[in-house]
Each structure stands twice: as structure tokens, then as C-alpha cells.
Scaffold this motif. Structure first.
Motif, PDB file in Angstrom:
ATOM      1  N   PHE A 456       0.817  -1.212   0.000  1.00  0.00           N
ATOM      2  CA  PHE A 456       0.000   0.000   0.000  1.00  0.00           C
ATOM      3  C   PHE A 456       0.849   1.261   0.000  1.00  0.00           C
ATOM      4  O   PHE A 456       0.361   2.346  -0.224  1.00  0.00           O
ATOM      5  N   GLU A 457       2.114   1.109   0.310  1.00  0.00           N
ATOM      6  CA  GLU A 457       2.993   2.280   0.367  1.00  0.00           C
ATOM      7  C   GLU A 457       4.032   2.175  -0.738  1.00  0.00           C
ATOM      8  O   GLU A 457       4.408   1.082  -1.141  1.00  0.00           O
ATOM      9  N   PHE A 463      -1.049   1.945  -4.170  1.00  0.00           N
ATOM     10  CA  PHE A 463      -0.898   3.305  -3.613  1.00  0.00           C
ATOM     11  C   PHE A 463      -1.630   4.335  -4.485  1.00  0.00           C
ATOM     12  O   PHE A 463      -2.335   5.207  -3.985  1.00  0.00           O
ATOM     13  N   TYR A 466      -5.377   3.912  -4.396  1.00  0.00           N
ATOM     14  CA  TYR A 466      -5.866   4.398  -3.113  1.00  0.00           C
ATOM     15  C   TYR A 466      -6.010   5.928  -3.129  1.00  0.00           C
ATOM     16  O   TYR A 466      -7.000   6.464  -2.625  1.00  0.00           O
ATOM     17  N   TYR A 529       3.198   8.649  -9.478  1.00  0.00           N
ATOM     18  CA  TYR A 529       3.559   8.464  -8.077  1.00  0.00           C
ATOM     19  C   TYR A 529       3.784   9.829  -7.417  1.00  0.00           C
ATOM     20  O   TYR A 529       3.264  10.116  -6.336  1.00  0.00           O
ATOM     21  N   GLU A 533       1.715  11.765  -4.370  1.00  0.00           N
ATOM     22  CA  GLU A 533       2.382  12.333  -3.192  1.00  0.00           C
ATOM     23  C   GLU A 533       2.086  13.820  -3.059  1.00  0.00           C
ATOM     24  O   GLU A 533       1.844  14.315  -1.963  1.00  0.00           O
TER      25      GLU A 533
END
Ligand code: ARG
Length: 579
Positions: A456-457, A463, A466, A529, A533
Motif C-alpha cells: 500500500f505504500e 498506492f 488508493y 507516483y 504524493e
């Protein structure tokens, strides 16, 4: 839409041309993103070069450029050092740009002035052999590249260059005549698994038993002569394989047109004749070979491209020459991209060079690329194998990923319906396999790990999915009618994390454009990604629901969701609404 980078370069070039009275060519600005955001977003380093042309001091030139520059774009323009110019984009201009993106179905990506025909050849497994983990890379990378060009409005032809022809059929058919005649006659159904077993047995007998070998070679002659029985057996074998391959393409959601080696059969003779006519053929040990400058072995001798064997048969090289001919002259390709393991790089460089030498391929008009990729390794750093030590079958590998995803989903959503669990497991499982492959730099070997890809990370599919689900949650909470909000409200960036997110969103098209050049899908995974973030940072710092900026921030969330979804779609991943 034009990319922000190209827009800046154009505006700076215009300012140079206007202020220094230069030609458009001389005025083309050297613009680059700033290495550090503290200095600004873009940098122009042209003043030093222009000093030579205009005989003025670089700093004076920089001042003239700044004065002529469209000031509405920036909140700050600074001259540094000997004459570097640093531009900081203004939040208002960026907000306006993002608003434009919201009404652009291509989310800011530039579309070509003219559609070109792009052939993407990928997957290309061999009949009677299972797709293995090496073919997965070709399938996943190829599908992604095809999706990218499709999104960018090009006319894409996806081709599966299946290994469906060659001497191996002689031994397989001969073996099946004596061990599985009811299958060959069509009385008994069979599976790809059974076919592979016969293939292995046939290969063993071919190597050990000279009489069998002879029979197999005669069978090849019959097949090549188009004898009815042989042709029927061949077709049956291809049909069984095709069903096996289709099951995998369906699972992965990949569409592709089958155009295997056999498709080019009727053209092979002519290919050899053309090379002969142009005087490009050298006979070496009875075989017809083409020697090309620059392709040498370690001893410094020229390497042959063999286009006809000494027994008169054609081979892999001949077929690939026919394929490139057909793609250029019949398919009218503007660009040809072939995806295989890196081990075949030399083969394709030689095919491209030969096509150029004979005059079929004009590299100024048609771009050709071989997109190579590295091996798939297991956790032990060796070639990926199953526990039993056999080469992993692709279908088992995918099923295992989906099974593991199912266990995770059940744990997180114990009340979900069986349909929802099955759906989520499929999206997560296949998505994880694809994403993890695409996020690795394709030219390197890649270590396959179920544990890592389902985390999940970190830089994983889960990730990103999510983050997407989280945005859906925010939108549900605010309960606004999004299409109305888009019409009535505007994005107004304020907070620094908002601006950082906005800038990143606007770069989407730039990233896609870059991948059309170097064909490295990992740029897109890295971009997404970072997007997730940056979104998380924004969401940590900026309240959406109930804040005075609620509508603007809602729009920023929506744009993030769209870019995420579109980016994932180009990678071949689907999104989900909850997880
Ligand atoms: N069937 C080949 C293999 O499995 C790949 C074919 C690649 N494409 C081509 N045009 N030769 O290795």
C-alpha cells in the motif's frame, strides 16, 4: 493544448526576436526547467549565446528580453549571474491553465497537427509454447505504448507477430500423428498444456531418433508445399494455441491483431529476389547472406543476415524483412515500434539497416524503434521460476496475483459482496503486475515480487488506486454537482502545496510527449507516483470541505482524479471507486 514548456520557450523566443531584431532561428530560446524551485520554474540561458551574435553584454541582453517578455505569465522574473533569466509562473496564470485543462479531453496533452500511422508490434509468443513471463513484459509494455499513441490521437495498428511457422511444426505434427491422431483429425479436443507436452516430447525424439528426424523434415516440406493434411494439422495446432493466448489477453484487457510469421510466407521469395537484384546477396556456405557495414563480431568479421538457408528454406530474418516491407508499403506506417527482449536488439538493428540499404526504409520519413527489455528475475536474483522449478506460466502468475489481491480485499472490506470482491481483486491483481513491470526501467532486469507489487505504500498500483479512491471520497462528502461546479467556479491557487500540485498536473502532456520519444513507460509511473504524493501533501495542508476555497479545491481534486485515471488507463490499469 501546448505544453507549458513549449509555451514558455515560444514566449521567450518571441521576446528575444522582438527586442534584439533577430531571425526566428537565431532567436530560438534555450529554455529548461529550473533545477531548484526556489529560483523559479523555468530558466533561459540564451543571453550568453546571443552576446556573440549581437555584440552586446549578456546582462544587457537579459534585461532587454525581460522587458519584452509577456509579464502576465509570471509573478517574478529575475536575472542571475552573467545573464541567466529565471521565471516564476504566476498562480493566476497557472490557475487559468488548469481551468483550460478541465475542459480539454486530452488534459493538456498536445495533439499532432497530422495523424500518423504507428505500428506497435508486441507480445508475439510462439505457437505450441505457453506464453511465459518474458512475454508478459512485451505484452504489458507494448499495450502501454499503443495506448499512449492512441490517447495522443495517432492511428495505431497493434500487431501480434506470433511464431506460427517454421520447422518445429514438422516434428510436432509427426509426433502427434503417432501419439494423438484423434486430436489431429479433430475428433478429440485438446489443450495448450497437452500441446506443450507433445512439443517437448517431439523435440526430444527429434534430437535422439534419426528416423523421426527424417520424417519430421519431410513433414516440413509437405507443410511448405501446402499439402492439405499438413495444413489442416498446422491450423488445428494454431487454433489451440490461439485460445490459450486469448485467455491471457482477456484477463489483461489487451487487444491485439494476430499477424504471425505465416502471414508473410507468400512474400519471402520476392524478398530474396529483391536483395539479389540489387546485388546485395553474398553466398556463404551455400546460404544467401546480406552483409551490412558496421555489424561485426568480436573478431571484427562482418556478421551475416541470412535470408535463405543452404537448403533453400527461409527463416526468421527473411520473415522480418518481409514484415518491414509490408509495414512500409502496404500498411503505410509512419512509425514502427517492435517490442521484444533486449537479446534481439542486434537482430532488429540489422533488419532496419538492411531495409535502409535496399531503399525501403527512409529514416528521414519513417522512424523505427526496437524497444528492448531485460529479464524477469525471482527474489533469488535468478531467472524467475515456479516453486517446482519450471518456467512460470503466465496464466498461473496472473491468477496468483489476483488471488493474493483477493485476500487483501477481503481483509479490508469484509462486508463487500462477492461480485465486488471479485472485481476489486481482478483490478488490483492484474493492475499490480502491470504497474510493477512498467515502473521498472525496461532495459534493466526486473525482479518480480508479489509482496512488493501489492504494497500500500511506495511506488505501487495500490498506492495510486488508493489516492484515486480518496479523491472520490472527498467528492462524495462535498456532494456538489461537479459539472455545474466546473461551469460556475474557477480554480484559484493560493497555498504553496496547491501551486506545486497544479504545476505537476500541468506537466502531464510533457511527460507523455517525452515517452513518445524514448518509449520508457517508467516516466509515467514516476509522474503518477509524484502526483499522488503531491496530492497527499496538498490534502494534508489544505482543507477542502467547508473551507472558503471549497469550490476551487474541489476542482483541483477533480483534475487530479482525471489525470490519475487517464494516466493509469494509459498504463493499462482500471480504477475503482472504493477499496
Ligand atoms: N516470437 C518471437 C519470440 O518469442 C518474438 C517475435 C518478435 N518479433 C519479430 N518481428 N521478430 O522470441
Amino acid at each position: 493544448m501546448e505544453t507549458l514548456f513549449s509555451l514558455f520557450r515560444r514566449k521567450v523566443s518571441e521576446a528575444i526576436q522582438k527586442s534584439l531584431a533577430l531571425t526566428a532561428d537565431e532567436a530560438t530560446a534555450d529554455v529548461a526547467p529550473c533545477a531548484q524551485e526556489a529560483f523559479g520554474h523555468y530558466q533561459c540561458n540564451s543571453a550568453l549565446r546571443l552576446a556573440g551574435i549581437t555584440k552586446q553584454k549578456p546582462r544587457d541582453i537579459a534585461h532587454k528580453i525581460v522587458d519584452a517578455f509577456d509579464s502576465s505569465l509570471c509573478s517574478k522574473v529575475e536575472i542571475a549571474g552573467p545573464g541567466f533569466i529565471n521565471f516564476t509562473i504566476s498562480p493566476e496564470f497557472l490557475s487559468y491553465q488548469l481551468q483550460e485543462m478541465l475542459s480539454d479531453p486530452h488534459l493538456g496533452a498536445p495533439l499532432p497537427a497530422q495523424r500518423s500511422r504507428v505500428i506497435v508490434e508486441f507480445s508475439s509468443p510462439n505457437v505450441a509454447k505457453e506464453l511465459h513471463v518474458g512475454h508478459i513484459r512485451s505484452t504489458i509494455i507494448g499495450d502501454c505504448i499503443a495506448r499512449l499513441f492512441e490517447f495522443l490521437g495517432q492511428d495505431v495498428l497493434r500487431l501480434n507477430h506470433i511464431g506460427d511457422w517454421g520447422t518445429q511444426f514438422g516434428m510436432l505434427i509427426t509426433y502427434m500423428y503417432s501419439h494423438a491422431p484423434q486430436v489431429l483429425s479433430g475428433e478429440e479436443p485438446t489443450t495448450l498444456d497437452a500441446l506443450m507436452g507433445w512439443y517437448r516430447a517431439a523435440k526430444r525424439q527429434f534430437d535422439d531418433d534419426p528416423q523421426f528426424k527424417k520424417k519430421a523434415q519431410q513433414e516440413v516440406v509437405r507443410l511448405q508445399a501446402g499439402e492439405k493434411g499438413s495444413l489442416q494439422a498446422w491450423k488445428l495446432i494454431c487454433d489451440v494455441s490461439r485460445r490459450g493466448f486469448s485467455a491471457i489477453y482477456d484477463l489483461l484487457g489487451v487487444s491485439i491483431i494476430e499477424r504471425g510469421e505465416s502471414f508473410y510466407n507468400s512474400m519471402l521469395k520476392q524478398v530474396v529476389e529483391e536483395f539479389e537484384k540489387k546485388g546485395l546477396v553474398t553466398i556463404s556456405d551455400g546460404a544467401r547472406c546480406v552483409f551490412l557495414e558496421g555489424f561485426k563480431n568480436r573478431e571484427g568479421e562482418l556478421l551475416p543476415l541470412m535470408i535463405q538457408k543452404s537448403d533453400g528454406g527461409y527463416n526468421y530474418d527473411t520473415t522480418d524483412l518481409a514484415a518491414i516491407y509490408h509495414r512500409i508499403y502496404v500498411e503505410k506506417a509512419d512509425r514502427i515500434i517492435v517490442i521484444t527482449d533486449i537479446g534481439q536488439a542486434l537482430h532488429f538493428q540489422m533488419i532496419f539497416a538492411a531495409a535502409q540499404k535496399i531503399g525501403w526504409l527512409n529514416p528521414a520519413k519513417i522512424r523505427v524503434d526496437h524497444v528492448g527489455f531485460g529479464l524477469v528475475l525471482g527474489a533469488d536474483g535468478k531467472k524467475f521460476k515456479t516453486r517446482s522449478g519450471e518456467t512460470e506460466r503466465l496464466i498461473d502468475l496472473l491468477t496468483e496475483a489476483v488471488d493474493r489481491a483477493r485476500r487483501i480485499v477481503i481483509e479490508r472490506l469484509p462486508n463487500a459482496s462477492p461480485q465486488e470482491i471479485a472485481h476489486l481483486a481482478h483490478v488490483l491483481g492484474t493492475g499490480a503486475v502491470k504497474y510493477s513491470d512498467l515502473s521498472a526501467c525496461r532495459t534493466k532486469d526486473y525482479t518480480f515480487s508479489y509482496e512488493r507489487m501489492l504494497r500500500f505504500e511506495g511506488n505501487t498500483a495500490v498506492f495510486l488506486l488508493y489516492a484515486y479512491v480518496r479523491i472520490q471520497g472527498i467528492q462524495r462528502k462535498v456532494r456538489a454537482d461537479l459539472s455545474a461546479v466546473i461551469k460556475q467556479h474557477r480554480i484559484a491557487l493560493q497555498h504553496p502545496t496547491e501551486i506545486t500540485l497544479g504545476l505537476h498536473l500541468r506537466r502531464f502532456g510533457e511527460i507523455l510527449e517525452m515517452i513518445t520519444q524514448d518509449l520508457m513507460p517508467n516516466h509515467l509511473t514516476e509522474y503518477l507516483y509524484e502526483l499522488a504524493e503531491k496530492f497527499n501533501a496538498f490534502f494534508r495542508d489544505c482543507r477542502v470541505e467547508g473551507s472558503s476555497e471549497e469550490m476551487s479545491r474541489l476542482l483541483l481534486c477533480e483534475l487530479t482524479a482525471r489525470v490519475l485515471r487517464q494516466g493509469l488507463e494509459i498504463l493499462g490499469l482500471k480504477t475503482v471507486d472504493r477499496m
